[in-house]
Structure formats: structure tokens, C-alpha cells
Design a protein around this motif. Structure first.
Motif, mmCIF file in Angstrom:
data_model
loop_
_atom_site.group_PDB
_atom_site.id
_atom_site.type_symbol
_atom_site.label_atom_id
_atom_site.label_comp_id
_atom_site.label_asym_id
_atom_site.label_seq_id
_atom_site.Cartn_x
_atom_site.Cartn_y
_atom_site.Cartn_z
ATOM 1 N N PRO A 135 0.626 -1.207 0.041
ATOM 2 C CA PRO A 135 0.026 0.075 0.092
ATOM 3 C C PRO A 135 0.992 1.170 0.140
ATOM 4 N N ILE A 136 0.488 2.164 -0.697
ATOM 5 C CA ILE A 136 1.247 3.485 -0.875
ATOM 6 C C ILE A 136 0.234 4.428 0.079
ATOM 7 N N LEU A 137 0.641 4.797 1.396
ATOM 8 C CA LEU A 137 -0.220 5.636 2.125
ATOM 9 C C LEU A 137 0.141 6.993 1.905
ATOM 10 N N ILE A 138 -0.649 7.949 1.389
ATOM 11 C CA ILE A 138 -0.300 9.234 1.246
ATOM 12 C C ILE A 138 -1.218 10.291 2.158
ATOM 13 N N ASP A 139 -0.381 11.285 2.878
ATOM 14 C CA ASP A 139 -0.964 12.091 3.813
ATOM 15 C C ASP A 139 -1.674 13.102 2.822
ATOM 16 N N LYS A 140 -3.179 13.403 3.440
ATOM 17 C CA LYS A 140 -4.044 14.331 2.690
ATOM 18 C C LYS A 140 -3.350 15.572 2.232
ATOM 19 N N GLY A 171 -2.674 1.298 -5.847
ATOM 20 C CA GLY A 171 -2.310 0.977 -4.420
ATOM 21 C C GLY A 171 -2.143 2.326 -3.548
ATOM 22 N N ALA A 172 -2.320 3.283 -4.055
ATOM 23 C CA ALA A 172 -2.452 4.838 -3.239
ATOM 24 C C ALA A 172 -3.793 4.718 -2.563
ATOM 25 N N GLU A 173 -3.509 5.194 -1.254
ATOM 26 C CA GLU A 173 -4.625 5.434 -0.112
ATOM 27 C C GLU A 173 -4.338 6.935 0.449
ATOM 28 N N VAL A 174 -5.292 7.747 0.173
ATOM 29 C CA VAL A 174 -5.241 9.107 0.904
ATOM 30 C C VAL A 174 -5.703 8.977 2.315
ATOM 31 N N ILE A 175 -4.840 9.301 3.247
ATOM 32 C CA ILE A 175 -5.368 9.254 4.735
ATOM 33 C C ILE A 175 -5.040 10.553 5.414
ATOM 34 N N GLU A 176 -6.006 11.040 6.022
ATOM 35 C CA GLU A 176 -5.961 12.317 6.803
ATOM 36 C C GLU A 176 -5.259 11.809 8.277
ATOM 37 N N GLY A 177 -4.402 12.741 8.491
ATOM 38 C CA GLY A 177 -3.739 12.582 9.755
ATOM 39 C C GLY A 177 -2.413 11.552 9.623
ATOM 40 N N LEU A 178 -1.994 11.140 8.404
ATOM 41 C CA LEU A 178 -1.046 10.322 8.552
ATOM 42 C C LEU A 178 0.379 10.883 9.009
ATOM 43 N N ALA A 179 0.426 11.921 8.943
ATOM 44 C CA ALA A 179 1.511 12.646 9.584
ATOM 45 C C ALA A 179 1.171 13.756 10.448
ATOM 46 N N LYS A 180 2.104 13.922 11.355
ATOM 47 C CA LYS A 180 2.232 14.968 12.330
ATOM 48 C C LYS A 180 2.943 16.265 12.295
ATOM 49 N N PRO A 181 2.781 17.419 12.410
ATOM 50 C CA PRO A 181 3.630 18.621 12.434
ATOM 51 C C PRO A 181 5.047 18.085 13.213
#
Length: 183
Positions: A135-140, A171-181
């Protein structure tokens, strides 16, 4: 060809004309993307790391995205994923990513293993051309970006690409909150 505002002092070229700036798996996969949404630049391999790159080429840090390979185990099976986040953030490895992989603990994959599995150079790993089962997890925030700079699979090049093109990868999945500041 698109006029990339984030290119700084670099000369952007069509990827079809500079496949020498792409790792082999990237060169194969990039043909599926709309060429108007991606370009490539040649850089000094010693300046591939994000902060050094941005400083040397007058490219904004806020337009750089980093791809990290994450691994976790479940019932003896190692599960891999790639996470793409803005350079100004850090991946939520043991929260969002761990839950998405359905593992007890997730961590960055060891460098030599990440290089071997991706066919790309450390410091140049990119979501374009990764193993199809990952899976390719992409921050929103990445997916919403009109222009980004990411690795090209080698340390001597960078891709300029739209967030929409990244979100369209297999395989890309856009995910809200995948990263934090970064604090």
C-alpha cells in the motif's frame, strides 16, 4: 510542458527525455502517469537529502515530500508499506500506519532491506514504481498539494509531481492525519 513554480534554480525536463535520472522501477512505472503532471530534474547526489537540496536549489521545504518504507509483523508475516508525507511533518508510524498495516508494532524498514526490495537508492526512494502489493499511504496534505518534489529512485534526480498524480498511483490510499507536524 508545465511551468513548475517550486523548481527554484533547477531546469525541469520531461521524464520521457531523462530516464537516466530515474531508477529502473520508476522508469517503468512513470509511463502510466500523465506527462503534464510530472517532470524530472538533475541534482548533485551529495545534495539529495531534503534540507540540503532545498537550500542548494532554492526550492521550498513546504513543497518537498518524503517517502519512507515502513515494516511491521503479524503472525510471523512481514508487511510493508510506503508512507508519503510532507518534509515539514513526521509519519505517525505507531498510530495510523500501524493500524493500517494491522500489526502490533511498525517501524522504518532497515536501509539495506528497503533498498533491496524497492530497487531504489536510499535517499531517493519514491512511491512511483514500488512493489505492487505494497500500500502507498499518502498524507492528505500531500494529495492536496498542486506541486511537490519527491525522489526519483536515485540520489542524482528528483521528480516534480502533482499531489493528484500521486493519489492516482496503483495502491495509493489518501489518509487524513497520516503525518503530524514536527514539534
Amino acid at each position: 510542458m508545465r511551468n513548475w513554480s517550486i523548481a527554484g534554480t533547477l531546469i525541469v525536463q520531461p521524464v520521457s527525455q531523462r530516464s537516466d535520472l530515474l531508477a529502473e522501477p520508476v522508469a517503468k512505472a512513470i509511463t502510466s502517469l500523465d506527462e503534464s503532471e510530472v517532470g524530472v530534474v538533475e541534482i548533485d547526489p551529495e545534495l539529495a537529502d531534503t534540507a540540503a537540496f532545498c537550500e542548494a536549489y532554492s526550492s521550498p521545504l513546504s513543497a518537498s515530500a518524503n517517502c519512507v518504507v515502513v515494516a511491521g509483523k503479524r503472525s510471523g508475516e512481514v508487511r510493508f508499506a510506503a508512507a508519503l508525507i510532507l518534509a515539514t511533518t513526521r509519519a505517525d508510524v505507531n498510530g495510523v500506519i500501524k493500524r493500517r498495516l494491522d500489526v502490533r508494532k511498525a517501524s522504518f524498514a532497515p536501509m539495506d532491506e528497503a533498498v533491496e526490495l524497492t530497487g531504489m537508492a536510499y535517499g531517493g526512494i519514491t512511491p512511483v514504481g514500488l512493489p505492487g502489493e505494497w500500500p502507498i499511504l499518502i498524507d492528505k496534505a500531500v494529495a492536496d498539494s498542486p506541486e511537490l518534489i519527491i525522489g526519483s529512485g536515485i540520489r542524482g534526480g528528483k521528480l516534480l509531481i502533482t499531489g493528484a498524480a500521486l493519489a492516482s498511483l496503483p495502491g495509493a490510499e489518501v489518509i487524513e492525519g497520516l503525518a503530524k507536524p514536527v514539534e
